[in-house]
Design an enzyme around this catalytic site. Sequence first.
Site, PDB file in Angstrom:
ATOM      1  N   PRO A  22      12.415  -3.300  -2.569  1.00  0.00           N
ATOM      2  CA  PRO A  22      12.253  -4.383  -1.603  1.00  0.00           C
ATOM      3  C   PRO A  22      10.807  -4.878  -1.638  1.00  0.00           C
ATOM      4  O   PRO A  22       9.875  -4.077  -1.620  1.00  0.00           O
ATOM      5  CB  PRO A  22      12.580  -3.720  -0.263  1.00  0.00           C
ATOM      6  N   GLY A  25       6.997  -4.172   1.851  1.00  0.00           N
ATOM      7  CA  GLY A  25       6.881  -2.734   2.045  1.00  0.00           C
ATOM      8  C   GLY A  25       6.015  -2.389   3.245  1.00  0.00           C
ATOM      9  O   GLY A  25       5.084  -3.122   3.598  1.00  0.00           O
ATOM     10  N   GLY A  27       3.384   0.294   4.701  1.00  0.00           N
ATOM     11  CA  GLY A  27       2.454   1.344   4.278  1.00  0.00           C
ATOM     12  C   GLY A  27       2.215   2.326   5.397  1.00  0.00           C
ATOM     13  O   GLY A  27       2.093   1.939   6.564  1.00  0.00           O
ATOM     14  N   THR A  28       2.149   3.611   5.059  1.00  0.00           N
ATOM     15  CA  THR A  28       2.061   4.641   6.109  1.00  0.00           C
ATOM     16  C   THR A  28       0.666   5.251   6.236  1.00  0.00           C
ATOM     17  O   THR A  28       0.517   6.340   6.771  1.00  0.00           O
ATOM     18  CB  THR A  28       3.095   5.758   5.856  1.00  0.00           C
ATOM     19  N   ASP A  52       5.876   3.290   1.865  1.00  0.00           N
ATOM     20  CA  ASP A  52       4.884   3.789   0.919  1.00  0.00           C
ATOM     21  C   ASP A  52       4.123   4.951   1.548  1.00  0.00           C
ATOM     22  O   ASP A  52       3.482   4.799   2.584  1.00  0.00           O
ATOM     23  CB  ASP A  52       3.905   2.659   0.578  1.00  0.00           C
ATOM     24  N   TYR A  57      -2.352  10.990   2.575  1.00  0.00           N
ATOM     25  CA  TYR A  57      -2.355  10.456   3.942  1.00  0.00           C
ATOM     26  C   TYR A  57      -2.129  11.550   4.989  1.00  0.00           C
ATOM     27  O   TYR A  57      -2.310  11.323   6.175  1.00  0.00           O
ATOM     28  CB  TYR A  57      -1.297   9.345   4.098  1.00  0.00           C
ATOM     29  N   LYS A  86       2.795   9.549  -3.585  1.00  0.00           N
ATOM     30  CA  LYS A  86       1.765   9.492  -4.637  1.00  0.00           C
ATOM     31  C   LYS A  86       1.123  10.853  -4.847  1.00  0.00           C
ATOM     32  O   LYS A  86       0.862  11.585  -3.882  1.00  0.00           O
ATOM     33  CB  LYS A  86       0.656   8.498  -4.253  1.00  0.00           C
ATOM     34  N   HIS A 119      -1.900   8.415  -7.707  1.00  0.00           N
ATOM     35  CA  HIS A 119      -2.598   7.678  -6.636  1.00  0.00           C
ATOM     36  C   HIS A 119      -3.831   6.947  -7.155  1.00  0.00           C
ATOM     37  O   HIS A 119      -4.082   5.795  -6.769  1.00  0.00           O
ATOM     38  CB  HIS A 119      -2.981   8.650  -5.516  1.00  0.00           C
ATOM     39  N   SER A 169      -1.545   3.576  -9.611  1.00  0.00           N
ATOM     40  CA  SER A 169      -2.161   2.939  -8.444  1.00  0.00           C
ATOM     41  C   SER A 169      -3.678   2.946  -8.647  1.00  0.00           C
ATOM     42  O   SER A 169      -4.219   3.823  -9.329  1.00  0.00           O
ATOM     43  CB  SER A 169      -1.748   3.724  -7.192  1.00  0.00           C
ATOM     44  N   LEU A 220      -3.433  -8.309   3.815  1.00  0.00           N
ATOM     45  CA  LEU A 220      -4.157  -8.975   4.915  1.00  0.00           C
ATOM     46  C   LEU A 220      -5.639  -8.629   4.829  1.00  0.00           C
ATOM     47  O   LEU A 220      -6.367  -8.738   5.815  1.00  0.00           O
ATOM     48  CB  LEU A 220      -3.594  -8.527   6.271  1.00  0.00           C
ATOM     49  N   ARG A 269       3.994  -6.356  15.998  1.00  0.00           N
ATOM     50  CA  ARG A 269       3.451  -6.742  14.687  1.00  0.00           C
ATOM     51  C   ARG A 269       4.429  -6.422  13.556  1.00  0.00           C
ATOM     52  O   ARG A 269       4.452  -7.117  12.545  1.00  0.00           O
ATOM     53  CB  ARG A 269       2.114  -6.052  14.440  1.00  0.00           C
ATOM     54  N   ASN A 273       5.393  -9.236  11.024  1.00  0.00           N
ATOM     55  CA  ASN A 273       5.122  -9.120   9.589  1.00  0.00           C
ATOM     56  C   ASN A 273       6.393  -9.121   8.753  1.00  0.00           C
ATOM     57  O   ASN A 273       6.348  -9.393   7.555  1.00  0.00           O
ATOM     58  CB  ASN A 273       4.288  -7.860   9.310  1.00  0.00           C
TER      59      ASN A 273
END
Length: 312
Positions: A22, A25, A27-28, A52, A57, A86, A119, A169, A220, A269, A273
């Site tokens: 998709p 996406g 992101g976390t 993601d 993270y 990743k 990553h 990445s 963004l 948001r 988004n």
Amino acid sequence: MTDASDLRLEKLPLNHGTGQMPALGFGTLIPDPAVTISATRAALEAGFRHFDCAERYRNESEVGEALQAGLAAQNLARKDIFVTSKLWNTNHRPERVESAFNASLERLKLNFLDLYLIHTPFAFQPGDNQDPRDQNGNLIYDRGVTLLDTWRALESLVDHGRCGAIGLSDVSLNDVVPLYEAARIKPAVVQVESHPYLPETELLQFCNEHNIVLLAFAPLGHGIKPGPLEDRVVLAIAARVKKTPAQVLLAWAVQRGTALLTTPRSAERAKENFDISVLPQDAFDEINQIQTRQRFNAVVKTGSPGFIPQGS
Ligand SMILES: NC(=O)c1ccc[n+]([C@@H]2O[C@H](COP(=O)([O-])OP(=O)(O)OC[C@H]3O[C@@H](n4cnc5c(N)ncnc54)[C@H](OP(=O)(O)O)[C@@H]3O)[C@@H](O)[C@H]2O)c1
């Protein structure tokens, strides 16, 4: 872009595996565990189906918890979502890859990943310390392993059906080309910072020519102001098409054929988004003509993440 022209549902085919990614996406990369859970649930509710994640993270457990609860609450199945994780820099040694992969799966409470990325192309000293530094505070790199060595270990994960697709990445075109040429399984996805101030046109062209999806993070500009969210061209278009600046930037990214990752933290948001629609051609062209150039994340230069507090 597909003819359906519903950017919210746009899916991009991958050059191996069976999955389609998709384009929109979530992101976390969210430092707070409680916010990770609420934001991930809100993203799923808003319609995001691509998540993601990364061992770096340090919140895969919370993402896994939120996904499990969210899928059940919305009567969705695992196959309805696309999940990426990743491999971190300290696990580049081929003998460390499978256990790092398994640990991510376990934390995410999944038995399969749709996509697994290296990553960054920088190998750090192997070990449990994700940010190994010498007494002067300098990062300790591992010169004993190449990106191709690590890639071979990821190829083996695909061979064994552990993940659908693999990719890179935080790479430049100079990293991608030799890896692409040497790889038995070609990278399906390249995740890099990209927005109108960093369009990565050359890399995107290479990706288009080789059926690689360019997955844009910081669409963004990481929300940093001044930045693309406050660009006068973007603001004028937003007023004209009655969308928010964020919606304009996200639509532009999908319309130029990339996938993207955005990280709305609130339910409002997340809805904003996700609710993007096709920009008129003149608006799309005006954004392409923005001349400002700015990179917001230096991770591509050192392998050290710009937006994760050290020690966290
Ligand atoms: N490969 C890598 O090295 C790498 C590096 C960085 C990120 N990533 C991935 O990319 C994902 C995206 O992160 P990002 O920072 O690049 O995302 P982003 O969406 O470009 O920026 C997020 C920032 O924008 C703000 N924001 C979100 N929606 C907004 C809206 N509608 N209007 C105004 N501001 C808005 C957020 O503010 P609030 O927090 O106040 O909502 C936050 O400060 C990460 O979660 C991670 O998965 C990968």
